[in-house]
Design a protein around this motif. Structure first.
Motif, PDB file in Angstrom:
ATOM      1  N   ASP A 110       0.844  -1.194   0.000  1.00 22.07           N
ATOM      2  CA  ASP A 110       0.000   0.000   0.000  1.00 22.07           C
ATOM      3  C   ASP A 110       0.881   1.245   0.000  1.00 22.07           C
ATOM      4  O   ASP A 110       1.833   1.332   0.767  1.00 22.07           O
ATOM      5  N   ASP A 130      -0.831   7.476   5.534  1.00 23.56           N
ATOM      6  CA  ASP A 130      -1.577   7.431   6.801  1.00 23.56           C
ATOM      7  C   ASP A 130      -0.987   6.535   7.895  1.00 23.56           C
ATOM      8  O   ASP A 130      -1.112   6.865   9.065  1.00 23.56           O
ATOM      9  N   ASP A 148      -3.423  10.756   4.373  1.00 21.78           N
ATOM     10  CA  ASP A 148      -2.649   9.986   3.396  1.00 21.78           C
ATOM     11  C   ASP A 148      -1.566  10.818   2.703  1.00 21.78           C
ATOM     12  O   ASP A 148      -0.766  10.283   1.934  1.00 21.78           O
ATOM     13  N   SER A 199      -2.966   4.052  -2.586  1.00 20.18           N
ATOM     14  CA  SER A 199      -4.319   4.143  -2.031  1.00 20.18           C
ATOM     15  C   SER A 199      -4.617   5.555  -1.545  1.00 20.18           C
ATOM     16  O   SER A 199      -5.577   5.793  -0.840  1.00 20.18           O
ATOM     17  N   LYS A 232     -11.611   4.955  -5.062  1.00 17.25           N
ATOM     18  CA  LYS A 232     -11.625   4.748  -3.614  1.00 17.25           C
ATOM     19  C   LYS A 232     -12.493   5.823  -2.980  1.00 17.25           C
ATOM     20  O   LYS A 232     -12.243   7.015  -3.143  1.00 17.25           O
ATOM     21  N   TYR A 278     -14.039   1.979   6.681  1.00 16.98           N
ATOM     22  CA  TYR A 278     -12.608   1.803   6.944  1.00 16.98           C
ATOM     23  C   TYR A 278     -12.277   1.881   8.438  1.00 16.98           C
ATOM     24  O   TYR A 278     -11.103   1.776   8.814  1.00 16.98           O
ATOM     25  N   PHE A 319      -9.988  -0.810  10.061  1.00 21.23           N
ATOM     26  CA  PHE A 319      -8.630  -0.781   9.486  1.00 21.23           C
ATOM     27  C   PHE A 319      -7.787   0.276  10.189  1.00 21.23           C
ATOM     28  O   PHE A 319      -6.609   0.071  10.462  1.00 21.23           O
ATOM     29  N   ARG A 320      -8.412   1.405  10.474  1.00 20.99           N
ATOM     30  CA  ARG A 320      -7.647   2.487  11.112  1.00 20.99           C
ATOM     31  C   ARG A 320      -7.228   2.087  12.524  1.00 20.99           C
ATOM     32  O   ARG A 320      -6.182   2.523  13.010  1.00 20.99           O
ATOM     33  N   LYS A 323     -11.545  12.364   5.070  1.00 23.81           N
ATOM     34  CA  LYS A 323     -10.703  12.261   3.871  1.00 23.81           C
ATOM     35  C   LYS A 323     -11.451  12.674   2.609  1.00 23.81           C
ATOM     36  O   LYS A 323     -11.088  12.296   1.501  1.00 23.81           O
ATOM     37  N   GLN A 333     -10.546  11.361  -1.127  1.00 25.39           N
ATOM     38  CA  GLN A 333     -11.295  10.156  -1.478  1.00 25.39           C
ATOM     39  C   GLN A 333     -12.647  10.568  -2.066  1.00 25.39           C
ATOM     40  O   GLN A 333     -13.155  11.651  -1.806  1.00 25.39           O
ATOM     41  N   LYS A 339     -13.092   0.351  -4.152  1.00 22.91           N
ATOM     42  CA  LYS A 339     -13.054   0.172  -2.701  1.00 22.91           C
ATOM     43  C   LYS A 339     -13.968   1.171  -2.019  1.00 22.91           C
ATOM     44  O   LYS A 339     -13.917   2.351  -2.389  1.00 22.91           O
ATOM     45  N   TYR A 374     -11.850  -4.359  -2.953  1.00 22.07           N
ATOM     46  CA  TYR A 374     -11.383  -4.567  -1.582  1.00 22.07           C
ATOM     47  C   TYR A 374     -12.609  -4.730  -0.699  1.00 22.07           C
ATOM     48  O   TYR A 374     -13.390  -3.787  -0.537  1.00 22.07           O
ATOM     49  N   VAL A 394     -13.567  -4.440   2.511  1.00 23.14           N
ATOM     50  CA  VAL A 394     -12.778  -3.718   3.514  1.00 23.14           C
ATOM     51  C   VAL A 394     -13.125  -4.144   4.941  1.00 23.14           C
ATOM     52  O   VAL A 394     -14.053  -4.924   5.189  1.00 23.14           O
ATOM     53  N   SER A 395     -12.350  -3.559   5.862  1.00 26.53           N
ATOM     54  CA  SER A 395     -12.423  -3.955   7.265  1.00 26.53           C
ATOM     55  C   SER A 395     -13.832  -3.870   7.839  1.00 26.53           C
ATOM     56  O   SER A 395     -14.258  -4.748   8.591  1.00 26.53           O
ATOM     57  N   TYR A 441     -10.109 -10.092   4.053  1.00 22.50           N
ATOM     58  CA  TYR A 441      -9.586 -10.652   5.305  1.00 22.50           C
ATOM     59  C   TYR A 441     -10.049 -12.097   5.490  1.00 22.50           C
ATOM     60  O   TYR A 441      -9.567 -12.790   6.365  1.00 22.50           O
TER      61      TYR A 441
HETATM   62  C1  PBG Z   1      -4.807   3.725   3.481  1.00 24.49           C
HETATM   63  C2  PBG Z   1      -5.781   2.640   3.361  1.00 24.49           C
HETATM   64  C3  PBG Z   1      -7.027   2.502   3.996  1.00 24.49           C
HETATM   65  C4  PBG Z   1      -7.496   1.237   3.668  1.00 24.49           C
HETATM   66  C5  PBG Z   1      -6.560   0.652   2.814  1.00 24.49           C
HETATM   67  N1  PBG Z   1      -5.514   1.549   2.617  1.00 24.49           N
HETATM   68  C6  PBG Z   1      -7.756   3.381   4.954  1.00 24.49           C
HETATM   69  C7  PBG Z   1      -8.123   4.749   4.597  1.00 24.49           C
HETATM   70  O1  PBG Z   1      -8.070   5.166   3.446  1.00 24.49           O
HETATM   71  O2  PBG Z   1      -8.472   5.456   5.534  1.00 24.49           O
HETATM   72  C8  PBG Z   1      -8.764   0.626   4.194  1.00 24.49           C
HETATM   73  C9  PBG Z   1      -8.827  -0.864   4.167  1.00 24.49           C
HETATM   74  C10 PBG Z   1      -9.876  -1.452   5.049  1.00 24.49           C
HETATM   75  O3  PBG Z   1     -10.734  -0.757   5.630  1.00 24.49           O
HETATM   76  O4  PBG Z   1      -9.862  -2.686   5.179  1.00 24.49           O
HETATM   77  N2  PBG Z   1      -4.939   4.837   2.703  1.00 24.49           N
END
Ligand code: PBG
Length: 330
Positions: A123, A127, A135, A171, A201, A207, A210-211, A224, A228, A255, A278, A280-281, A320
């Motif tokens: 990645d 961030d 980012d 990203s 994205k 997200y 993930f953070r 963001k 984004q 994503k 993706y 995501v989380s 995941y």
């Molecule tokens: C970093 C990034 C993020 C994710 C992947 N790369 C978070 C964001 O943009 O805040 C999120 C992935 C996830 O939520 O699983 N820029």
């Protein structure tokens, strides 16, 4: 007795038996469709659970070889790496991203040494390295500076490529970063290093976990939305994809995943390039919460959602669930 009132064509016929359903299936999920994201942390023999992502752990660098071997044995073609940078190494300008001995570079090297045949995707964004969780870098009014950020992202990309990364995955959503990264890679003769751009994205609530995982959530000021995308838009996603392809991306990503399958389909139909999504989380956490509440069957929900990505036009999915899904599919 005539049956004229009944249907001439019975679509249930081909659904009636398992062999027949298998024979007419239009999409089939396989482990080769899965990219497994791994979170990397410091220490030795260190596994840290992530509270908001039950079942997912951060791993210290020495534990990555075993995870990579397991993934390769399951037929997973590629790992995606995300570092949880120690607080002491985070700064305003995220300069730790340029350190050739940072967690990310050590992780890449450890995996490539142990399992050279597995792909490593890294990645690119600041961030996990900044003290403000954005980012890119900021001006005095806390606005994200585009071109200054791109310069650092180019350095970050080269740092990762020198450590052995196979796929650079920006990203950050700064304008012009794919072209700048491609030129820099060519300049250092990394002609076979791929770029998978997070092209579409979205600024997303999904997200959050993930953070926590990369430890940037506590630092993040504001949102963001100035870089984004707005989740109200889809035509704009096509413009982002067109730009990134013109600038030299080999594949593109959408994503988050499941709420954005319409974007995947539009991108696939418009450009016919490899498209990844993706999951995501927050999508992972949502399914895990429903499973924990005995509301969903985990295996079934996992395979259904991942197959839906294929149906929408994805070449593959960052998820995941990759290891568990590959085990089931094996
Ligand atoms: C970093 C990034 C993020 C994710 C992947 N790369 C978070 C964001 O943009 O805040 C999120 C992935 C996830 O939520 O699983 N820029």
């Amino acid at each position: 007795m005539t049956h004229a009132a009944y249907p001439a064509l019975r679509l249930r016929r081909t659904r009636a038996a398992a062999w027949s359903r298998a024979m007419v299936a239009e999409n089939r999920l396989s482990p080769a469709d899965l990219i497994w994201p791994l979170f990397v942390t410091g220490g030795r023999d260190n596994r840290e659970p992530i509270a908001s992502m039950p079942g997912v752990e951060r791993l210290s660098v020495d534990l990555l070889a075993a995870a990579a071997k397991e993934a390769a044995a399951l037929g997973i073609p590629c790992l995606a790496l995300f570092p949880n940078t120690p607080a002491s190494a985070r700064s305003d300008d995220g300069r730790e991203a340029l350190n050739p001995d940072n967690l990310m570079c050590r992780a890449i090297a450890a995996i490539k040494a142990a399992v050279p045949e597995i792909g490593v995707l890294t990645d690119v964004a600041l961030d996990p390295y900044t003290s403000h969780g954005h980012d890119g870098v900021l001006d005095a009014e806390a606005r994200i500076l585009n071109d200054e950020s791109v310069e650092i992202l180019v350095g970050q990309s080269l740092n990762q490529a020198r450590a052995g990364a196979d796929i650079i995955a920006p990203s950050d959503m700064m304008d012009g970063r794919v072209g700048a990264i491609r030129a820099a890679l060519e300049g250092e003769n990394f002609t076979n290093v791929q770029i998978m751009s997070y092209a579409a994205k979205y600024a997303s609530a999904f997200y959050g976990p993930f953070r926590d995982a990369v430890g940037s959530g506590g630092y993040l000021k504001g949102d963001k939305k100035t870089y984004q995308m707005d989740y109200a838009n889809s035509g704009e996603a096509l413009r982002e994809v067109a730009l990134d392809l013109a600038e030299g991306a080999d594949s593109v990503m959408v994503k988050p995943g499941l709420p954005y399958l319409d974007i995947v389909r539009r991108v696939k139909d418009s450009f016919n390039v490899p498209v990844f999504a993706y999951q995501v989380s927050g999508e992972y956490a949502m399914i895990e919460a429903a499973v924990a509440a005995n509301v969903l069957d985990r295996d079934k929900a996992m395979i259904e959602t991942l197959t839906a990505f294929k149906r929408a036009g994805c070449s593959g999915v960052l998820t995941y669930f990759a290891r568990d899904a590959a085990r089931l599919l094996g």
